[in-house]
Design an enzyme around this catalytic site. Structure first.
Site, PDB file in Angstrom:
ATOM      1  N   HIS A  90       0.617  -1.215   0.302  1.00 43.37           N
ATOM      2  CA  HIS A  90      -0.001   0.075   0.259  1.00 43.37           C
ATOM      3  C   HIS A  90       0.617   1.525  -0.252  1.00 43.37           C
ATOM      4  CE1 HIS A  90      -3.446  -2.850   2.572  1.00 43.37           C
ATOM      5  NE2 HIS A  90      -3.900  -2.465   0.464  1.00 43.37           N
ATOM      6  N   GLU A  93       1.302   3.265   2.564  1.00 45.43           N
ATOM      7  CA  GLU A  93       1.603   2.135   4.466  1.00 45.43           C
ATOM      8  C   GLU A  93       3.431   2.538   3.757  1.00 45.43           C
ATOM      9  OE1 GLU A  93      -0.437  -0.759   4.818  1.00 45.43           O
ATOM     10  OE2 GLU A  93      -2.706   0.384   4.104  1.00 45.43           O
ATOM     11  N   HIS A 220       2.436  -3.767   6.482  1.00 49.30           N
ATOM     12  CA  HIS A 220       1.772  -2.465   6.398  1.00 49.30           C
ATOM     13  C   HIS A 220       1.656  -1.695   7.414  1.00 49.30           C
ATOM     14  CE1 HIS A 220      -0.725  -4.273   2.569  1.00 49.30           C
ATOM     15  NE2 HIS A 220       0.144  -5.167   3.223  1.00 49.30           N
ATOM     16  N   GLU A 310       1.408  -5.462  10.555  1.00 49.25           N
ATOM     17  CA  GLU A 310       1.006  -4.397   9.939  1.00 49.25           C
ATOM     18  C   GLU A 310       2.009  -3.218  11.571  1.00 49.25           C
ATOM     19  OE1 GLU A 310      -1.483  -3.217   9.092  1.00 49.25           O
ATOM     20  OE2 GLU A 310      -2.461  -4.401   8.079  1.00 49.25           O
TER      21      GLU A 310
HETATM   22 ZN   LIG Z   1      -1.922  -2.434   3.905  1.00 53.16          ZN
END
Ligand SMILES: [Zn+2]
Length: 450
Positions: A90, A93, A220, A310
Site C-alpha cells: 500500500h 503505508e 503494512h 501491521e
Molecule cells: Zn496495508
C-alpha cells in the site's frame, strides 16, 4: 601477521566509522530515486553477498527492485531456504519501506563487521528484500508529505487498484476442496489470470513462480499487529461478521506471528492504536475478512508461508520516529527470518541418487502438502513434535518416514523413491481408496504401508 595489517585495520575502522555515520543519519523517508540509490549503495558496500534484480515494473514504469543477500547471490543452493520481505504494497503505508532499507544496511554493515549471527543467517539463507511493491502509490502519498497524507491517498497503484485485493482468489476453490477431499496445495490459477491483475501483482506472482520461497512477510501500517492467514473467511455470506479462518498450519502461523510480536519492542503488549490484540497477533479473517489478498495467495499457490505485519498506527509517520521504529523492529525482523530454519528439510532422490524435482511432501495430520523444488530439495516448517512424513512423485512408490523435530535447526530428512512397477498402475482404484484415509488429496498410486 603481515606488515600492512595495522594500516588496513585502521583504514577499515575509519571506513566503518564513516559508513556508520552516513547510515545512522539516514533516518529519513526515501523517494523512489533515493530508494534506488540506497539499495545500490548497499550493493556496492557488500558486493560479494548481495545482488540487485528487478522483478518487473509498476504502471508508471518504476522498477520493482529486489536486494538479495546470500553467500552465493543469484544462485539457489540446494537445502538453503529462500526468504522474502515485501514492503510498501500500500503506497501510503511507508514504515515497512524504510525499515527494509534500514534492514538491508544493517545486514551489510553487520556482515562486514563479522557479526556471527548475521553472517550465519546470510550464509545459510537466501534473503530477498523488496522494499516497495507499489512505488507509484508511494510517490502520490509522499508528494503530500507525512502530516497531510490522507488515509487512502496513494494506497492503490497509479490506477488506484488496491494490490492487496488484486491476487487471484484461490480460497473459494480451497474451501470447496476441503469438503470434497480435493487438492490441498498449489491451487490452479484461473484462466487469463494475467489479464486480471495489475502489473505490480503480475510481477510478484511471476517472482513467486521463479523462486521456491519458504517464508515471507509483507509489511503494512495502520495498526500494530502480526496478522496470519487466512484473511478470507470461510463463510463469506455473512457480511460484517468476523470468523476465524484457520489454515491447516494454524499452529505454525501462530508461532510465526508470535515470533514477530514478542521480538518487537511493544507489539506483543496487545494495546496499540486504540485496538487490543491478544499477544499482538490475529488471524486475518477474525479481524476482518478480505478477498484476493497476498498472504492467502502465497499459502494457496506456492510453498511459501506469509504473514502480514501491521507496524505503525500512523501510516505515514514523520521521519523523526523512524529511528525509534527501527530499534523497535530490528530484533523482530531478524528473528522472523531465522524461523525459516525450523521444521524439516531434505532431498528427494531416485534409486540412482539423482534428485527428483517437484516431489510432494505430506505430513500426516496436516492437510497442506509442500513440493520439492526443481533441484529436489524441500523445506517444511513444523513445530517441535514427531511426524509421519511421506514423499511421493509421479512414477515412483511413495516413501514414509517418521521424524522428531526439536526446537532448534531444521532436521534433515532425505527420501529415496523406487520406481513404481508398471502393474501398480492397475491397482490405482483400490490403493487410492486405502490411501485416502491417510492422505487427503489426489493420490499417487500407492500403498500406505509402503
Ligand atoms: Zn496495508
Amino acid at each position: 601477521m603481515w606488515p600492512g595489517w595495522n594500516f588496513v585495520l585502521l583504514g577499515t575502522l575509519l571506513l566503518g566509522l564513516d559508513r556508520t555515520l552516513a547510515w545512522s543519519s539516514n533516518f529519513q523517508h526515501h523517494r523512489y530515486e533515493e530508494l534506488v540509490r540506497a539499495l545500490f549503495a548497499v550493493q556496492s558496500e557488500c558486493q560479494y553477498v548481495t545482488r540487485i534484480y528487478s522483478i518487473g515494473h509498476s504502471v508508471e514504469g518504476r522498477q520493482l527492485y529486489v536486494l538479495e543477500f546470500s553467500d552465493n547471490p543469484g544462485i539457489h543452493e540446494t537445502m538453503e531456504p529462500e526468504f522474502k520481505y515485501v514492503g510498501n504494497m500500500h503506497g501510503n503505508e511507508v514504515l515497512g519501506r524504510e525499515l527494509l532499507i534500514q534492514l538491508a544496511q544493517f545486514l551489510c554493515k553487520e556482515y562486514r563487521a563479522g557479526n556471527q549471527r548475521i553472517t550465519r543467517l546470510i550464509h545459510d539463507t537466501r534473503i530477498h528484500i523488496l522494499p516497495s511493491m507499489n512505488p507509484d502509490g508511494y510517490e502520490v502519498a509522499a508528494s503530500q508529505g507525512p502530516e497531510f497524507n490522507g488515509y487512502l491517498v496513494g494506497r492503490g497503484n497509479s490506477r488506484e487498484v488496491d494490490l492487496n485485493r488484486n491476487f487471484p482468489d484461490l480460497n473459494a476453490l480451497k474451501y470447496y476442496y476441503e469438503k470434497t477431499n480435493g487438492q490441498n496445495h498449489h491451487m490452479p490459477l484461473p484462466d487469463n489470470w494475467e489479464q486480471q491483475v495489475e502489473p505490480e501483482t503480475l510481477a510478484v506472482i511471476k517472482w513467486m513462480q521463479n523462486y521456491n520461497f519458504v517464508l515471507s512477510a509483507n509489511l503494512h501500517g495502520g495498526a500494530v499487529v502480526a496478522n496470519y492467514p487466512f484473511d478470507k473467511s470461510r463463510d463469506a455470506r455473512i457480511r460484517g461478521t468476523s470468523t476465524y479462518a484457520a489454515t491447516p498450519d494454524d499452529n505454525i502461523f501462530k508461532m510465526l506471528a508470535r515470533t514477530y510480536s514478542y521480538a518487537h519492542s511493544w507489539m506483543h503488549k496487545g494495546w496499540n492504536c486504540g485496538d487490543f490484540f491478544h499477544e499482538g497477533i490475529t488471524n486475518g479473517a477474525s479481524w476482518y475478512s478480505l478477498s484476493k489478498g497476498m498472504q492467502d495467495f502465497n499459502y494457496l499457490y506456492t510453498n511459501c508461508f506469509e504473514i502480514t505485519l501491521e507496524l505503525s498506527c500512523d501510516k505515514f509517520p514523520p521521519a523523526s520516529i523512524l529511528s525509534r521504529e527501527w530499534l523497535g523492529n530490528r530484533e523482530a525482523l531478524v528473528s522472523y527470518m531465522e524461523q525459516v530454519h525450523h521444521g524439516i528439510k531434505g532431498m528427494v532422490y531416485d534409486n540412482n541418487n539423482s534428485p527428483i524435482g517437484n516431489a510432494e511432501i505430506s505430513v500426516a495430520g496436516i492437510s497442506h502438502d509442500v513440493t520439492a523444488g526443481v533441484d529436489g530439495d524441500y523445506f517444511r516448517l513444523l513445530l517441535p513434535g514427531t511426524y509421519s512424513v511421506t514423499a511421493s512423485a509421479l512414477g515412483y512408490l511413495p516413501s514414509t518416514l517418521t521424524v522428531t523435530v526439536g526446537p532448534a535447526e531444521a532436521i534433515q530428512l532425505h527420501f529415496f523413491l523406487k520406481v513404481a512397477p508398471k502393474k501398480t498402475n492397475l491397482n490405482l482404484q483400490s490403493s487410492k481408496k486405502n490411501f485416502s484415509a491417510t492422505k487427503t488429496h489426489h493420490g499417487y498410486y500407492s500403498d500406505p504401508q509402503q
